[in-house]
Design an enzyme around this catalytic site. Structure first.
Site, PDB file in Angstrom:
ATOM      1  N   ARG A  75       0.857  -1.186   0.000  1.00  0.00           N
ATOM      2  CA  ARG A  75       0.000   0.000   0.000  1.00  0.00           C
ATOM      3  C   ARG A  75       0.894   1.238   0.000  1.00  0.00           C
ATOM      4  NH1 ARG A  75      -3.400  -2.571  -1.701  1.00  0.00           N
ATOM      5  NH2 ARG A  75      -5.510  -2.995  -0.939  1.00  0.00           N
ATOM      6  N   HIS A  91      -1.164  -0.023  -9.805  1.00  0.00           N
ATOM      7  CA  HIS A  91      -1.863  -0.939  -8.880  1.00  0.00           C
ATOM      8  C   HIS A  91      -2.383  -2.156  -9.640  1.00  0.00           C
ATOM      9  CE1 HIS A  91      -4.158  -1.154  -4.822  1.00  0.00           C
ATOM     10  NE2 HIS A  91      -3.926  -2.362  -5.297  1.00  0.00           N
TER      11      HIS A  91
HETATM   12  P1  NDP Z   1      -2.459 -10.735   5.451  1.00  0.00           P
HETATM   13  O1  NDP Z   1      -3.458 -10.027   6.282  1.00  0.00           O
HETATM   14  O2  NDP Z   1      -2.618 -12.188   5.197  1.00  0.00           O
HETATM   15  O3  NDP Z   1      -1.008 -10.552   6.114  1.00  0.00           O
HETATM   16  C1  NDP Z   1      -0.543  -9.338   6.585  1.00  0.00           C
HETATM   17  C2  NDP Z   1       0.875  -9.524   7.082  1.00  0.00           C
HETATM   18  O4  NDP Z   1       1.355  -8.255   7.570  1.00  0.00           O
HETATM   19  C3  NDP Z   1       0.969 -10.514   8.248  1.00  0.00           C
HETATM   20  O5  NDP Z   1       2.144 -11.261   8.170  1.00  0.00           O
HETATM   21  C4  NDP Z   1       1.024  -9.577   9.467  1.00  0.00           C
HETATM   22  O6  NDP Z   1       1.677 -10.101  10.593  1.00  0.00           O
HETATM   23  C5  NDP Z   1       1.821  -8.428   8.897  1.00  0.00           C
HETATM   24  N1  NDP Z   1       1.597  -7.212   9.683  1.00  0.00           N
HETATM   25  C6  NDP Z   1       0.450  -6.516   9.856  1.00  0.00           C
HETATM   26  N2  NDP Z   1       0.656  -5.461  10.672  1.00  0.00           N
HETATM   27  C7  NDP Z   1       1.949  -5.501  11.020  1.00  0.00           C
HETATM   28  C8  NDP Z   1       2.761  -4.705  11.857  1.00  0.00           C
HETATM   29  N3  NDP Z   1       2.269  -3.641  12.510  1.00  0.00           N
HETATM   30  N4  NDP Z   1       4.054  -5.031  11.994  1.00  0.00           N
HETATM   31  C9  NDP Z   1       4.562  -6.123  11.358  1.00  0.00           C
HETATM   32  N5  NDP Z   1       3.851  -6.926  10.554  1.00  0.00           N
HETATM   33  C10 NDP Z   1       2.553  -6.620  10.394  1.00  0.00           C
HETATM   34  O7  NDP Z   1      -2.347  -9.925   4.094  1.00  0.00           O
HETATM   35  P2  NDP Z   1      -1.961 -10.440   2.633  1.00  0.00           P
HETATM   36  O8  NDP Z   1      -0.649 -11.132   2.693  1.00  0.00           O
HETATM   37  O9  NDP Z   1      -3.110 -11.174   2.058  1.00  0.00           O
HETATM   38  O10 NDP Z   1      -1.856  -9.046   1.845  1.00  0.00           O
HETATM   39  C11 NDP Z   1      -0.974  -8.036   2.299  1.00  0.00           C
HETATM   40  C12 NDP Z   1      -1.287  -6.715   1.629  1.00  0.00           C
HETATM   41  O11 NDP Z   1      -0.905  -6.764   0.264  1.00  0.00           O
HETATM   42  C13 NDP Z   1      -2.768  -6.344   1.589  1.00  0.00           C
HETATM   43  O12 NDP Z   1      -3.212  -5.823   2.817  1.00  0.00           O
HETATM   44  C14 NDP Z   1      -2.792  -5.322   0.486  1.00  0.00           C
HETATM   45  O13 NDP Z   1      -2.529  -4.042   1.039  1.00  0.00           O
HETATM   46  C15 NDP Z   1      -1.621  -5.725  -0.418  1.00  0.00           C
HETATM   47  N6  NDP Z   1      -2.080  -6.234  -1.717  1.00  0.00           N
HETATM   48  C16 NDP Z   1      -1.780  -5.522  -2.848  1.00  0.00           C
HETATM   49  C17 NDP Z   1      -2.177  -5.971  -4.095  1.00  0.00           C
HETATM   50  C18 NDP Z   1      -1.788  -5.254  -5.342  1.00  0.00           C
HETATM   51  O14 NDP Z   1      -2.290  -5.593  -6.422  1.00  0.00           O
HETATM   52  N7  NDP Z   1      -0.904  -4.269  -5.287  1.00  0.00           N
HETATM   53  C19 NDP Z   1      -2.983  -7.198  -4.230  1.00  0.00           C
HETATM   54  C20 NDP Z   1      -3.201  -7.885  -2.984  1.00  0.00           C
HETATM   55  C21 NDP Z   1      -2.771  -7.408  -1.777  1.00  0.00           C
HETATM   56  P3  NDP Z   1       1.068 -11.370  11.374  1.00  0.00           P
HETATM   57  O15 NDP Z   1       1.280 -12.527  10.414  1.00  0.00           O
HETATM   58  O16 NDP Z   1       1.893 -11.483  12.568  1.00  0.00           O
HETATM   59  O17 NDP Z   1      -0.374 -11.085  11.603  1.00  0.00           O
END
Ligand code: NDP
Length: 311
Positions: free
Chosen positions: A223, A275
């Site tokens: 993001r 995007h």
């Molecule tokens: P998930 O919700 O499955 O995973 C999020 C990850 O981020 C987890 O490992 C989580 O940790 C970690 N995380 C969240 N907050 C923190 C923090 N404060 N500090 C450290 N780590 C943190 O998301 P996805 O993997 O499915 O997707 C990730 C992002 O990718 C989406 O939210 C979206 O913004 C982006 N995206 C972009 C796309 C594009 O086309 N550009 C398409 C799809 C997604 P923990 O495992 O410990 O909970």
């Protein structure tokens, strides 16, 4: 069961849901108001506020993408209605391809060859050993974990970082502020696949970008809010002066579409994509949506979004 769908591919989703659930009433959000009201479920991507506000008896909301930042920020989102989001659902593979492309862009010096070509300059660049080219992946969720594994399988040493401790074969998994510092201090490229939450906004600020080794690059398909864009521009330098960082591949921005006046468009060491890293493939995601609906109806526990944590 009534389901209202709102997304760019709403008709495709409506038809796929209607076929899989012949007893359900599935309408798109452009249906007349009476047809949209009293839905049991919304299946939405970037839902307009009116659609959320007019619902009175929702049992659940299915976010037709991985990021819930838009949904959680939409006025009128009813409190206490459980939200589920897509987990992988066919997005991990295109995301891994996008990131691998970005890593190879810098690792194989494609950025430098583009400059050389403009000057008709024939000069092979030194090819580093992959073992000396560690990559950092911030975010090890449904998509990030797959990306980290794909990079590791492509031969790069991979360090990953998440909020809670993780184990991924072949990946050095870190967490906490110390873990982030350790990762930033040694990677050639940092890849941000974190959600947009209050805790992750500007996580790559000037101070953290400065912790990357000189000549490192940034790949952001997560993001736009994850990176302080001004700090990134300063760390990149300009056309006359090279900065601390070598370049960036950016798919997401604080404001989308990226405004024409943004300096990122013109920067010689920034690659901008609109995007497009990992769109939601309806054919892959439909089974997950159907499974969510069945689980909601059966009263089963679901991996719901935590609105306080923001993902
Ligand atoms: P998930 O919700 O499955 O995973 C999020 C990850 O981020 C987890 O490992 C989580 O940790 C970690 N995380 C969240 N907050 C923190 C923090 N404060 N500090 C450290 N780590 C943190 O998301 P996805 O993997 O499915 O997707 C990730 C992002 O990718 C989406 O939210 C979206 O913004 C982006 N995206 C972009 C796309 C594009 O086309 N550009 C398409 C799809 C997604 P923990 O495992 O410990 O909970």
């Amino acid at each position: 069961m009534k389901i209202v769908v709102h997304t760019d591919d709403a008709t495709q989703w409506r038809d796929a849901l209607s076929e899989a659930l012949p007893n359900a009433t599935v309408v798109t959000s452009d249906a007349p108001e009476e047809a949209r009201q009293d839905a049991d479920y919304l299946a939405v991507w970037k839902a307009p506020a009116y659609l959320l506000k007019e619902q009175t008896r929702l049992k659940g909301i299915i976010n037709l993408g991985a990021g819930v930042d838009h949904l959680l920020g939409t006025p009128g989102l009813p409190a206490n209605v459980p939200i589920v989001k897509l987990r992988d659902a066919g997005m991990s593979e295109p995301m891994a391809d996008y990131v691998l492309y970005g890593v190879l862009h810098f690792y194989r010096s494609m950025d430098r060859y583009a400059v050389q070509q403009a000057n008709a300059e024939w000069q092979p660049q030194r090819l580093a050993d992959k073992a000396d080219w560690p990559i950092g992946v911030l975010g090890l969720g449904a998509i990030g974990a797959h990306v980290a594994s794909a990079l590791q399988q492509a031969g790069f040493p991979v360090l990953g970082w998440s909020r809670s401790p993780k184990t991924i074969t072949g990946v050095q998994c870190l967490h906490g502020d110390e873990g982030l510092d350790k990762l930033l201090g040694q990677v050639q490229s940092v890849v941000t696949i974190l959600p947009d939450t209050p805790a992750t906004q500007s996580i790559l600020n000037a101070e953290r970008l400065a912790k990357l080794p000189k000549g490192a690059s940034v790949i952001n398909p997560g993001r736009g809010s994850l990176i302080d864009e001004q700090a990134l521009l300063e760390a990149l330098g300009d056309s006359a002066t090279s900065g601390h960082l070598r370049g960036a591949l950016l798919d997401v921005f604080c404001e989308e579409p990226l405004p024409a006046k943004s300096s990122l468009w013109q920067h010689p060491r920034v690659v901008v994509t609109p995007h497009m890293a990992a769109p939601t493939p309806v054919n892959d995601a439909i089974d997950q949506v159907i499974a969510y609906l069945h689980a909601f109806e059966a009263g089963e526990d679901l991996p719901t979004v935590n609105p306080t944590q923001g993902y």
